[in-house]
Enzyme design. Structure first.
Site, PDB file in Angstrom:
ATOM      1  N   ARG A 117      -1.124  -9.192  -3.483  1.00 16.52           N
ATOM      2  CA  ARG A 117      -0.186  -9.808  -2.333  1.00 16.52           C
ATOM      3  C   ARG A 117      -1.260 -10.511  -1.421  1.00 16.52           C
ATOM      4  O   ARG A 117      -2.444  -9.932  -1.209  1.00 16.52           O
ATOM      5  CB  ARG A 117       0.310  -8.607  -1.307  1.00 16.52           C
ATOM      6  N   THR A 118      -1.021 -11.680  -1.100  1.00 15.00           N
ATOM      7  CA  THR A 118      -1.935 -12.617  -0.278  1.00 15.00           C
ATOM      8  C   THR A 118      -1.096 -12.540   1.205  1.00 15.00           C
ATOM      9  O   THR A 118       0.016 -12.544   1.417  1.00 15.00           O
ATOM     10  CB  THR A 118      -1.915 -13.976  -0.342  1.00 15.00           C
ATOM     11  N   HIS A 119      -1.981 -11.903   2.194  1.00 14.82           N
ATOM     12  CA  HIS A 119      -1.593 -11.502   3.605  1.00 14.82           C
ATOM     13  C   HIS A 119      -1.747 -12.900   4.258  1.00 14.82           C
ATOM     14  O   HIS A 119      -2.628 -13.649   4.319  1.00 14.82           O
ATOM     15  CB  HIS A 119      -2.220 -10.145   4.231  1.00 14.82           C
TER      16      HIS A 119
ATOM     17  N   HIS B 126      -5.803  -2.861  -3.295  1.00 13.19           N
ATOM     18  CA  HIS B 126      -4.315  -3.717  -3.555  1.00 13.19           C
ATOM     19  C   HIS B 126      -5.018  -4.360  -5.051  1.00 13.19           C
ATOM     20  O   HIS B 126      -5.624  -5.349  -5.100  1.00 13.19           O
ATOM     21  CB  HIS B 126      -4.210  -5.103  -2.505  1.00 13.19           C
TER      22      HIS B 126
ATOM     23  N   GLU C 149      -1.204  -3.068  16.399  1.00  5.65           N
ATOM     24  CA  GLU C 149      -0.857  -3.235  17.613  1.00  5.65           C
ATOM     25  C   GLU C 149      -1.612  -2.612  18.850  1.00  5.65           C
ATOM     26  O   GLU C 149      -1.837  -1.510  18.418  1.00  5.65           O
ATOM     27  CB  GLU C 149       0.768  -3.204  17.682  1.00  5.65           C
TER      28      GLU C 149
ATOM     29  N   SER D 186       0.885  -1.251   0.133  1.00  2.01           N
ATOM     30  CA  SER D 186       0.139  -0.004  -0.076  1.00  2.01           C
ATOM     31  C   SER D 186       0.870   1.182   0.052  1.00  2.01           C
ATOM     32  O   SER D 186       1.959   1.449   0.629  1.00  2.01           O
ATOM     33  CB  SER D 186      -0.975   0.015   1.074  1.00  2.01           C
TER      34      SER D 186
ATOM     35  N   ASN E 133       1.757   5.513   9.177  1.00  9.55           N
ATOM     36  CA  ASN E 133       1.363   6.077  10.504  1.00  9.55           C
ATOM     37  C   ASN E 133       2.376   5.772  11.613  1.00  9.55           C
ATOM     38  O   ASN E 133       3.142   5.008  11.289  1.00  9.55           O
ATOM     39  CB  ASN E 133       0.010   5.352  10.937  1.00  9.55           C
TER      40      ASN E 133
HETATM   41  I1  8IG Z   1      -0.272   0.779   6.606  1.00  9.71           I
HETATM   42  O1  8IG Z   1       0.681   0.340  12.582  1.00  9.71           O
HETATM   43  C1  8IG Z   1      -0.067  -0.188   8.337  1.00  9.71           C
HETATM   44  N1  8IG Z   1       0.196  -1.228   8.633  1.00  9.71           N
HETATM   45  N2  8IG Z   1       0.993  -4.063  11.912  1.00  9.71           N
HETATM   46  N3  8IG Z   1       0.994  -1.885  12.127  1.00  9.71           N
HETATM   47  C2  8IG Z   1       1.050  -2.967  11.512  1.00  9.71           C
HETATM   48  N4  8IG Z   1       0.657  -3.045  10.138  1.00  9.71           N
HETATM   49  C3  8IG Z   1       0.528  -1.782   9.753  1.00  9.71           C
HETATM   50  C4  8IG Z   1       0.323  -0.613  10.508  1.00  9.71           C
HETATM   51  C5  8IG Z   1       0.759  -0.528  11.845  1.00  9.71           C
HETATM   52  N5  8IG Z   1       0.279   0.417   9.508  1.00  9.71           N
END
Ligand code: 8IG
Length: 274
Positions: free
Chosen positions: A94-96, A73, A195, A41, A237
């Site tokens: 992408r596969t997460h 995506h 998190e 992304s 972020n």
């Molecule tokens: I965009 O703050 C993105 N992906 N784990 N934590 C996690 N994945 C993310 C974050 C984040 N921001």
């Protein structure tokens, strides 16, 4: 909807990757690729700047690929011819791990890239930043990772050395293009929830600088396949508790949108230099 062959536990994932590479050669008309690039992304605009798009193929036309789980995506595979003659396979599908289909499905694109001949795997993602001086919209190099998924794409007693997994050679090349690029250790959490602030403090305490939900498992599979790995995170972020404001998916998307032209141009220049 036909079943994904990777979901058959008796199937050989490397044979399926070989079949996928054959599909790519047939669908794109390009027999071999030199570099593969997975767009996370915020990085979606990079492909157009890397070179001339020779072919665009929906990922669903390639053996073993799944439909994209997330809007934004793009589920396409592109073959690009860079001005210096390098063939770049761009993976926008992408596969997460958090989708729950297991690591074989997660790393299939990487194994397929290797089967097309790619010697360098460039992995990009959007992620949270722990380092407090980082700003949303800033790209950073991945110097190493901590895999917190508790899982692995390796099966059986497959002992693979991960020293210099994110090749210093490639990071140094990236810094010839942008000497201000900072770097950090990427912690892969399972997700899909972000998190807690306590988890971010744990990641920091064990040596992490970036939190995300991809890339580590893919990098392991790339190394197993003998590829050199270059990893970029777009810090969209600050990680939970690092910034005083809560995370929102909309803000993540917005930070990515604003940074996209800048980091895409950077990525295209780096790929040209590899
Ligand atoms: I965009 O703050 C993105 N992906 N784990 N934590 C996690 N994945 C993310 C974050 C984040 N921001």
């Amino acid at each position: 909807m036909t079943a994904n062959p990777l979901d058959d536990p008796t199937a050989d994932p490397f044979e399926i990757a070989r079949a996928a590479a054959d599909d790519i050669a047939r669908e794109t008309g390009v027999d071999r690729h030199d570099i593969a690039l997975t767009l996370g992304s915020g990085w979606g605009k990079a492909a157009e700047l890397v070179g001339e798009t020779v072919a665009t193929v929906p990922a669903t036309a390639i053996t073993g690929f799944s439909k994209p789980a997330l809007e934004g995506h793009v589920g396409t595979i592109r073959s690009i011819l860079a001005p210096n003659g390098t063939r770049v396979l761009v993976i926008g599908a992408r596969t997460h791990y958090y989708e729950g289909h297991g690591p074989r499905r997660v790393v299939h694109s990487v194994r397929t890239a290797a089967a097309t001949g790619a010697r360098i795997m460039v992995l990009t993602n959007g992620a949270g930043g722990i380092t407090p001086t980082w700003k949303p919209g800033q790209p950073v190099l991945i110097s190493d990772h901590i895999n917190l998924t508790g899982d692995s794409p390796l099966e059986g007693a497959t002992f693979i050395d991960l020293t210099d997994l994110y090749a210093r050679r490639l990071r140094d090349i990236a810094r010839t293009i942008d000497p201000t690029l900072d770097e950090g250790v990427y912690c892969q959490f399972r997700g899909p929830q972000y998190e807690t602030p306590a988890e971010v403090q744990m990641a920091k305490a064990i040596g992490g600088h970036i939190v995300g939900m991809s890339t580590a498992l893919e990098a392991i599979a790339a190394r197993q396949a003998g590829m050199e790995v270059l990893g970029f995170s777009l810090i969209t972020n600050l990680a939970a508790g690092i910034s005083p404001t809560p995370l929102s998916h909309a803000e993540v998307i917005e930070a990515g949108r604003e940074a996209e032209p800048v980091i895409s141009a950077l990525l295209a220049r780096v790929i040209e230099a590899l």
